[in-house]
Design a protein around this motif. Structure first.
Motif, PDB file in Angstrom:
ATOM      1  N   ASN A 156       1.500 -17.566 -12.660  1.00  0.00           N
ATOM      2  CA  ASN A 156       2.508 -16.638 -13.169  1.00  0.00           C
ATOM      3  C   ASN A 156       2.371 -15.257 -12.551  1.00  0.00           C
ATOM      4  OD1 ASN A 156       3.662 -18.536 -14.860  1.00  0.00           O
ATOM      5  ND2 ASN A 156       2.267 -18.065 -16.531  1.00  0.00           N
ATOM      6  N   GLU A 157       1.784 -15.164 -11.360  1.00  0.00           N
ATOM      7  CA  GLU A 157       1.554 -13.880 -10.715  1.00  0.00           C
ATOM      8  C   GLU A 157       2.098 -13.873  -9.298  1.00  0.00           C
ATOM      9  OE1 GLU A 157      -2.605 -12.426 -12.744  1.00  0.00           O
ATOM     10  OE2 GLU A 157      -2.733 -13.642 -10.938  1.00  0.00           O
ATOM     11  N   ILE A 158       2.393 -12.687  -8.819  1.00  0.00           N
ATOM     12  CA  ILE A 158       2.769 -12.486  -7.423  1.00  0.00           C
ATOM     13  C   ILE A 158       1.691 -11.625  -6.799  1.00  0.00           C
ATOM     14  CG2 ILE A 158       4.447 -11.490  -5.829  1.00  0.00           C
ATOM     15  CD1 ILE A 158       6.584 -12.055  -7.978  1.00  0.00           C
ATOM     16  N   ILE A 159       1.125 -12.067  -5.705  1.00  0.00           N
ATOM     17  CA  ILE A 159       0.055 -11.347  -5.026  1.00  0.00           C
ATOM     18  C   ILE A 159       0.603 -10.801  -3.710  1.00  0.00           C
ATOM     19  CG2 ILE A 159      -2.225 -11.544  -3.959  1.00  0.00           C
ATOM     20  CD1 ILE A 159      -2.751 -13.855  -5.957  1.00  0.00           C
ATOM     21  N   VAL A 160       0.395  -9.504  -3.480  1.00  0.00           N
ATOM     22  CA  VAL A 160       0.856  -8.849  -2.255  1.00  0.00           C
ATOM     23  C   VAL A 160      -0.364  -8.323  -1.525  1.00  0.00           C
ATOM     24  CG1 VAL A 160       2.325  -7.046  -1.305  1.00  0.00           C
ATOM     25  CG2 VAL A 160       2.982  -8.167  -3.432  1.00  0.00           C
ATOM     26  N   ARG A 161      -0.475  -8.642  -0.253  1.00  0.00           N
ATOM     27  CA  ARG A 161      -1.610  -8.179   0.559  1.00  0.00           C
ATOM     28  C   ARG A 161      -1.082  -7.307   1.691  1.00  0.00           C
ATOM     29  NH1 ARG A 161      -5.980 -11.849  -0.637  1.00  0.00           N
ATOM     30  NH2 ARG A 161      -5.137 -13.686  -1.676  1.00  0.00           N
ATOM     31  N   PHE A 162      -1.743  -6.156   1.886  1.00  0.00           N
ATOM     32  CA  PHE A 162      -1.390  -5.231   2.953  1.00  0.00           C
ATOM     33  C   PHE A 162      -2.546  -5.130   3.925  1.00  0.00           C
ATOM     34  CE2 PHE A 162       1.059  -3.861  -0.711  1.00  0.00           C
ATOM     35  CZ  PHE A 162       2.310  -3.614  -0.167  1.00  0.00           C
ATOM     36  N   MET A 171       2.161  -7.623   5.897  1.00  0.00           N
ATOM     37  CA  MET A 171       2.193  -7.794   4.466  1.00  0.00           C
ATOM     38  C   MET A 171       2.388  -9.284   4.174  1.00  0.00           C
ATOM     39  SD  MET A 171       4.704  -6.093   1.608  1.00  0.00           S
ATOM     40  CE  MET A 171       6.210  -6.734   2.264  1.00  0.00           C
ATOM     41  N   ILE A 172       1.654  -9.771   3.193  1.00  0.00           N
ATOM     42  CA  ILE A 172       1.740 -11.164   2.781  1.00  0.00           C
ATOM     43  C   ILE A 172       2.048 -11.196   1.286  1.00  0.00           C
ATOM     44  CG2 ILE A 172       0.489 -13.345   2.537  1.00  0.00           C
ATOM     45  CD1 ILE A 172      -1.317 -12.399   4.852  1.00  0.00           C
ATOM     46  N   VAL A 173       3.035 -11.974   0.899  1.00  0.00           N
ATOM     47  CA  VAL A 173       3.400 -12.116  -0.512  1.00  0.00           C
ATOM     48  C   VAL A 173       3.173 -13.569  -0.902  1.00  0.00           C
ATOM     49  CG1 VAL A 173       5.236 -11.899  -2.211  1.00  0.00           C
ATOM     50  CG2 VAL A 173       5.134 -10.303  -0.282  1.00  0.00           C
ATOM     51  N   GLU A 174       2.402 -13.778  -1.972  1.00  0.00           N
ATOM     52  CA  GLU A 174       2.104 -15.126  -2.457  1.00  0.00           C
ATOM     53  C   GLU A 174       2.424 -15.220  -3.939  1.00  0.00           C
ATOM     54  OE1 GLU A 174      -2.052 -15.882  -1.909  1.00  0.00           O
ATOM     55  OE2 GLU A 174      -2.018 -15.284   0.188  1.00  0.00           O
ATOM     56  N   ARG A 175       2.820 -16.394  -4.382  1.00  0.00           N
ATOM     57  CA  ARG A 175       3.024 -16.640  -5.803  1.00  0.00           C
ATOM     58  C   ARG A 175       1.950 -17.628  -6.244  1.00  0.00           C
ATOM     59  NH1 ARG A 175       7.171 -16.149  -9.560  1.00  0.00           N
ATOM     60  NH2 ARG A 175       8.526 -15.275  -7.979  1.00  0.00           N
ATOM     61  N   GLN A 176       1.158 -17.230  -7.261  1.00  0.00           N
ATOM     62  CA  GLN A 176       0.117 -18.096  -7.805  1.00  0.00           C
ATOM     63  C   GLN A 176       0.256 -18.111  -9.316  1.00  0.00           C
ATOM     64  OE1 GLN A 176      -3.777 -16.928  -6.540  1.00  0.00           O
ATOM     65  NE2 GLN A 176      -3.375 -17.399  -4.395  1.00  0.00           N
ATOM     66  N   ILE A 227       1.134   2.900  -1.121  1.00  0.00           N
ATOM     67  CA  ILE A 227       1.044   1.667  -1.900  1.00  0.00           C
ATOM     68  C   ILE A 227       0.944   2.011  -3.386  1.00  0.00           C
ATOM     69  CG2 ILE A 227      -0.376  -0.365  -2.396  1.00  0.00           C
ATOM     70  CD1 ILE A 227      -1.165  -0.319   0.589  1.00  0.00           C
ATOM     71  N   GLN A 228       0.155   3.039  -3.727  1.00  0.00           N
ATOM     72  CA  GLN A 228      -0.016   3.424  -5.126  1.00  0.00           C
ATOM     73  C   GLN A 228       1.308   3.880  -5.724  1.00  0.00           C
ATOM     74  OE1 GLN A 228      -2.961   3.032  -6.997  1.00  0.00           O
ATOM     75  NE2 GLN A 228      -1.378   3.221  -8.557  1.00  0.00           N
ATOM     76  N   SER A 229       2.109   4.611  -4.970  1.00  0.00           N
ATOM     77  CA  SER A 229       3.415   5.059  -5.464  1.00  0.00           C
ATOM     78  C   SER A 229       4.312   3.868  -5.792  1.00  0.00           C
ATOM     79  CB  SER A 229       4.111   5.938  -4.431  1.00  0.00           C
ATOM     80  OG  SER A 229       3.414   7.128  -4.246  1.00  0.00           O
ATOM     81  N   ILE A 230       4.289   2.876  -4.934  1.00  0.00           N
ATOM     82  CA  ILE A 230       5.086   1.672  -5.160  1.00  0.00           C
ATOM     83  C   ILE A 230       4.566   0.916  -6.375  1.00  0.00           C
ATOM     84  CG2 ILE A 230       5.702  -0.584  -4.197  1.00  0.00           C
ATOM     85  CD1 ILE A 230       5.626   0.849  -1.416  1.00  0.00           C
ATOM     86  N   LEU A 231       3.253   0.806  -6.492  1.00  0.00           N
ATOM     87  CA  LEU A 231       2.656   0.116  -7.636  1.00  0.00           C
ATOM     88  C   LEU A 231       2.956   0.834  -8.946  1.00  0.00           C
ATOM     89  CD1 LEU A 231      -0.808  -0.903  -6.150  1.00  0.00           C
ATOM     90  CD2 LEU A 231       1.195  -2.364  -6.533  1.00  0.00           C
ATOM     91  N   ASP A 232       2.935   2.167  -8.921  1.00  0.00           N
ATOM     92  CA  ASP A 232       3.267   2.935 -10.118  1.00  0.00           C
ATOM     93  C   ASP A 232       4.701   2.641 -10.555  1.00  0.00           C
ATOM     94  OD1 ASP A 232       0.746   4.053 -10.060  1.00  0.00           O
ATOM     95  OD2 ASP A 232       1.413   5.961  -9.201  1.00  0.00           O
TER      96      ASP A 232
END
Length: 69
Positions: free
Chosen positions: A8-14, A1-6, A23-28
Motif C-alpha cells: 500500500n505504499e509508493i516508493i520514490v528513489r532519487f 528517479m525510480i518509482v515503485e509500488r509495494q 526533495i524536502q519541499s516536494i515531500l512537505d
C-alpha cells in the motif's frame, strides 16, 4: 528517479546528486496533501483557526521576552 509500488505504499528513489532541499519541499507538499485529503473544513473555518494560532503565538513571544506587561 525510480518509482515503485509495494503493498500500500509508493516508493520514490532519487540519485544522490539531487538537491535534498528540493526533495524536502516536494515531500512537505505531498504530506500536506495526505493530511488534508479528507478534510471537510471550509476556508472560513481555517482562517479563523489561523487567526487564533497567530494570536497565541504573539502572546507567547510577548511573555517570553517580558513585553507582556
Amino acid at each position: 528517479m525510480i518509482v515503485e509500488r509495494q503493498n500500500n505504499e509508493i516508493i520514490v528513489r532519487f540519485s544522490a546528486g539531487t538537491k535534498a532541499s528540493k526533495i524536502q519541499s516536494i515531500l512537505d507538499y505531498l504530506r500536506y496533501e495526505e493530511l488534508t485529503a479528507k478534510s471537510i473544513a471550509t476556508e472560513k473555518e481555517l482562517d479563523a483557526l489561523l487567526k487564533v494560532a497567530k494570536k497565541g503565538r504573539l502572546n507567547r513571544i510577548r511573555k517570553e521576552t517580558g513585553l507582556d506587561g
